[in-house]
Write a protein that holds these residues in place. Structure first.
Motif, PDB file in Angstrom:
ATOM      1  N   MET A 214       0.814  -1.215   0.000  1.00 36.26           N
ATOM      2  CA  MET A 214       0.000   0.000   0.000  1.00 36.26           C
ATOM      3  C   MET A 214       0.841   1.255   0.000  1.00 36.26           C
ATOM      4  O   MET A 214       2.033   1.219   0.296  1.00 36.26           O
ATOM      5  CB  MET A 214      -0.989  -0.013   1.162  1.00 36.26           C
ATOM      6  CG  MET A 214      -0.417  -0.052   2.539  1.00 36.26           C
ATOM      7  SD  MET A 214      -1.677  -0.334   3.824  1.00 36.26           S
ATOM      8  CE  MET A 214      -2.830   0.980   3.558  1.00 36.26           C
ATOM      9  N   ALA A 215       0.176   2.354  -0.320  1.00 39.94           N
ATOM     10  CA  ALA A 215       0.829   3.657  -0.387  1.00 39.94           C
ATOM     11  C   ALA A 215       0.812   4.337   0.961  1.00 39.94           C
ATOM     12  O   ALA A 215      -0.039   4.070   1.805  1.00 39.94           O
ATOM     13  CB  ALA A 215       0.110   4.539  -1.411  1.00 39.94           C
ATOM     14  N   SER A 216       1.753   5.237   1.119  1.00 40.17           N
ATOM     15  CA  SER A 216       1.745   6.158   2.252  1.00 40.17           C
ATOM     16  C   SER A 216       1.549   7.550   1.674  1.00 40.17           C
ATOM     17  O   SER A 216       2.226   7.939   0.723  1.00 40.17           O
ATOM     18  CB  SER A 216       3.069   6.095   3.001  1.00 40.17           C
ATOM     19  OG  SER A 216       3.126   7.143   3.947  1.00 40.17           O
ATOM     20  N   HIS A 217       0.614   8.283   2.232  1.00 36.27           N
ATOM     21  CA  HIS A 217       0.374   9.649   1.758  1.00 36.27           C
ATOM     22  C   HIS A 217       1.346  10.635   2.390  1.00 36.27           C
ATOM     23  O   HIS A 217       1.382  11.793   2.013  1.00 36.27           O
ATOM     24  CB  HIS A 217      -1.072  10.063   2.056  1.00 36.27           C
ATOM     25  CG  HIS A 217      -2.051   9.339   1.203  1.00 36.27           C
ATOM     26  ND1 HIS A 217      -2.370   9.738  -0.066  1.00 36.27           N
ATOM     27  CD2 HIS A 217      -2.774   8.211   1.417  1.00 36.27           C
ATOM     28  CE1 HIS A 217      -3.251   8.910  -0.587  1.00 36.27           C
ATOM     29  NE2 HIS A 217      -3.501   7.965   0.294  1.00 36.27           N
ATOM     30  N   GLY A 218       2.118  10.182   3.363  1.00 40.89           N
ATOM     31  CA  GLY A 218       3.137  11.026   3.970  1.00 40.89           C
ATOM     32  C   GLY A 218       2.599  12.112   4.884  1.00 40.89           C
ATOM     33  O   GLY A 218       3.264  13.111   5.111  1.00 40.89           O
ATOM     34  N   ARG A 219       1.404  11.923   5.421  1.00 42.92           N
ATOM     35  CA  ARG A 219       0.861  12.922   6.348  1.00 42.92           C
ATOM     36  C   ARG A 219       1.616  12.850   7.659  1.00 42.92           C
ATOM     37  O   ARG A 219       1.781  11.782   8.231  1.00 42.92           O
ATOM     38  CB  ARG A 219      -0.626  12.679   6.594  1.00 42.92           C
ATOM     39  CG  ARG A 219      -1.470  12.912   5.381  1.00 42.92           C
ATOM     40  CD  ARG A 219      -2.948  12.783   5.732  1.00 42.92           C
ATOM     41  NE  ARG A 219      -3.742  12.814   4.524  1.00 42.92           N
ATOM     42  CZ  ARG A 219      -4.420  11.777   4.045  1.00 42.92           C
ATOM     43  NH1 ARG A 219      -4.422  10.629   4.694  1.00 42.92           N
ATOM     44  NH2 ARG A 219      -5.102  11.887   2.933  1.00 42.92           N
ATOM     45  N   ARG A 220       2.040  14.012   8.118  1.00 47.51           N
ATOM     46  CA  ARG A 220       2.779  14.074   9.376  1.00 47.51           C
ATOM     47  C   ARG A 220       2.225  15.193  10.235  1.00 47.51           C
ATOM     48  O   ARG A 220       1.412  15.988   9.796  1.00 47.51           O
ATOM     49  CB  ARG A 220       4.257  14.332   9.084  1.00 47.51           C
ATOM     50  CG  ARG A 220       4.945  13.164   8.412  1.00 47.51           C
ATOM     51  CD  ARG A 220       6.436  13.450   8.251  1.00 47.51           C
ATOM     52  NE  ARG A 220       7.120  12.309   7.704  1.00 47.51           N
ATOM     53  CZ  ARG A 220       7.216  12.028   6.414  1.00 47.51           C
ATOM     54  NH1 ARG A 220       6.669  12.817   5.522  1.00 47.51           N
ATOM     55  NH2 ARG A 220       7.859  10.961   6.001  1.00 47.51           N
ATOM     56  N   GLY A 221       2.704  15.260  11.443  1.00 50.02           N
ATOM     57  CA  GLY A 221       2.344  16.357  12.329  1.00 50.02           C
ATOM     58  C   GLY A 221       0.860  16.400  12.626  1.00 50.02           C
ATOM     59  O   GLY A 221       0.203  15.374  12.750  1.00 50.02           O
ATOM     60  N   LEU A 222       0.337  17.622  12.718  1.00 51.51           N
ATOM     61  CA  LEU A 222      -1.061  17.818  13.075  1.00 51.51           C
ATOM     62  C   LEU A 222      -1.993  17.207  12.037  1.00 51.51           C
ATOM     63  O   LEU A 222      -2.994  16.577  12.370  1.00 51.51           O
ATOM     64  CB  LEU A 222      -1.362  19.312  13.241  1.00 51.51           C
ATOM     65  CG  LEU A 222      -2.755  19.661  13.737  1.00 51.51           C
ATOM     66  CD1 LEU A 222      -3.014  19.007  15.093  1.00 51.51           C
ATOM     67  CD2 LEU A 222      -2.914  21.163  13.840  1.00 51.51           C
ATOM     68  N   LYS A 223      -1.641  17.353  10.753  1.00 54.05           N
ATOM     69  CA  LYS A 223      -2.470  16.785   9.688  1.00 54.05           C
ATOM     70  C   LYS A 223      -2.554  15.267   9.831  1.00 54.05           C
ATOM     71  O   LYS A 223      -3.618  14.674   9.700  1.00 54.05           O
ATOM     72  CB  LYS A 223      -1.901  17.169   8.329  1.00 54.05           C
ATOM     73  CG  LYS A 223      -2.838  16.957   7.185  1.00 54.05           C
ATOM     74  CD  LYS A 223      -2.245  17.533   5.906  1.00 54.05           C
ATOM     75  CE  LYS A 223      -3.275  17.570   4.828  1.00 54.05           C
ATOM     76  NZ  LYS A 223      -2.768  18.168   3.596  1.00 54.05           N
ATOM     77  N   GLY A 224      -1.429  14.642  10.097  1.00 54.82           N
ATOM     78  CA  GLY A 224      -1.420  13.197  10.294  1.00 54.82           C
ATOM     79  C   GLY A 224      -2.214  12.782  11.518  1.00 54.82           C
ATOM     80  O   GLY A 224      -2.917  11.777  11.508  1.00 54.82           O
ATOM     81  N   LEU A 225      -2.110  13.586  12.578  1.00 57.44           N
ATOM     82  CA  LEU A 225      -2.843  13.286  13.806  1.00 57.44           C
ATOM     83  C   LEU A 225      -4.346  13.421  13.590  1.00 57.44           C
ATOM     84  O   LEU A 225      -5.129  12.570  14.007  1.00 57.44           O
ATOM     85  CB  LEU A 225      -2.383  14.214  14.928  1.00 57.44           C
ATOM     86  CG  LEU A 225      -3.046  14.019  16.284  1.00 57.44           C
ATOM     87  CD1 LEU A 225      -2.695  12.658  16.851  1.00 57.44           C
ATOM     88  CD2 LEU A 225      -2.605  15.121  17.234  1.00 57.44           C
ATOM     89  N   LEU A 226      -4.767  14.487  12.930  1.00 61.27           N
ATOM     90  CA  LEU A 226      -6.192  14.736  12.734  1.00 61.27           C
ATOM     91  C   LEU A 226      -6.811  13.800  11.706  1.00 61.27           C
ATOM     92  O   LEU A 226      -7.910  13.295  11.899  1.00 61.27           O
ATOM     93  CB  LEU A 226      -6.427  16.195  12.307  1.00 61.27           C
ATOM     94  CG  LEU A 226      -6.100  17.241  13.365  1.00 61.27           C
ATOM     95  CD1 LEU A 226      -6.256  18.636  12.784  1.00 61.27           C
ATOM     96  CD2 LEU A 226      -6.978  17.070  14.590  1.00 61.27           C
ATOM     97  N   LEU A 227      -6.125  13.597  10.599  1.00 62.24           N
ATOM     98  CA  LEU A 227      -6.671  12.748   9.539  1.00 62.24           C
ATOM     99  C   LEU A 227      -6.384  11.282   9.781  1.00 62.24           C
ATOM    100  O   LEU A 227      -7.042  10.419   9.225  1.00 62.24           O
ATOM    101  CB  LEU A 227      -6.099  13.169   8.177  1.00 62.24           C
ATOM    102  CG  LEU A 227      -6.482  14.570   7.712  1.00 62.24           C
ATOM    103  CD1 LEU A 227      -5.781  14.885   6.405  1.00 62.24           C
ATOM    104  CD2 LEU A 227      -7.980  14.712   7.560  1.00 62.24           C
ATOM    105  N   GLY A 228      -5.383  11.009  10.585  1.00 62.72           N
ATOM    106  CA  GLY A 228      -5.025   9.631  10.852  1.00 62.72           C
ATOM    107  C   GLY A 228      -4.274   9.031   9.686  1.00 62.72           C
ATOM    108  O   GLY A 228      -4.212   9.616   8.612  1.00 62.72           O
TER     109      GLY A 228
END
Length: 145
Positions: free
Chosen positions: A113-127
């Motif tokens: 699977m792919a990783s969208h590379g979300r980090r920080g607050l965006k990664g925390l909020l969107l999961g």
């Protein structure tokens, strides 16, 4: 080594890139692929504002059309390079659970699977569904970008 790959797809650009790489890997491994697209269950109380405007039937029809588009693309690409492929649309509120459950039920020995590379607050909020799959998977997971 690997004989049955599970390929979750969400239709995003990173997912499309990974789909091509995963199919080539499957060909090299002489493996088959199961492509999966997970759609949410229809809820009358939801964070997805578009659901509030839809009827259940409209929502289901839209989800099926979107899933068909994404999965047909994977099937077409697999057929072009000679990789056996089947596809599934699964309805579940937690995509990572649907992905892991499907891997177990289908006898897959690798999830790609792919990783969208979300980090920080965006990664925390969107999961991160990828992170959740990694945390809960009972089979190896190959994450590509």
């Amino acid at each position: 080594m690997f004989k049955h790959l599970l390929l979750p797809t969400d239709g995003s650009s990173p997912s499309e890139v990974v789909n091509r790489k995963a199919l080539q890997f499957a060909k090299e491994q002489q493996a088959r692929v199961t492509a999966i697209h997970v759609v949410p269950t229809f809820h009358t109380l939801t964070y997805r504002t578009t659901m509030l405007e839809d009827t259940r039937e409209e929502f289901v029809a839209e989800c099926k059309a979107q899933a068909s588009k994404f999965l047909t693309e994977v099937e077409r690409a697999a057929q072009e390079i000679g990789v056996p492929c089947r596809s599934l649309m699964v309805t579940h509120d937690h995509p990572y659970e649907a992905i892991n459950d499907t891997a177990a039920q289908s006898g897959c020995d690798l999830i790609v699977m792919a990783s969208h590379g979300r980090r920080g607050l965006k990664g925390l909020l969107l999961g991160s569904e990828t992170q959740k799959v990694l945390t809960h998977a009972s089979v190896p997971v190959l994450v590509l970008r």
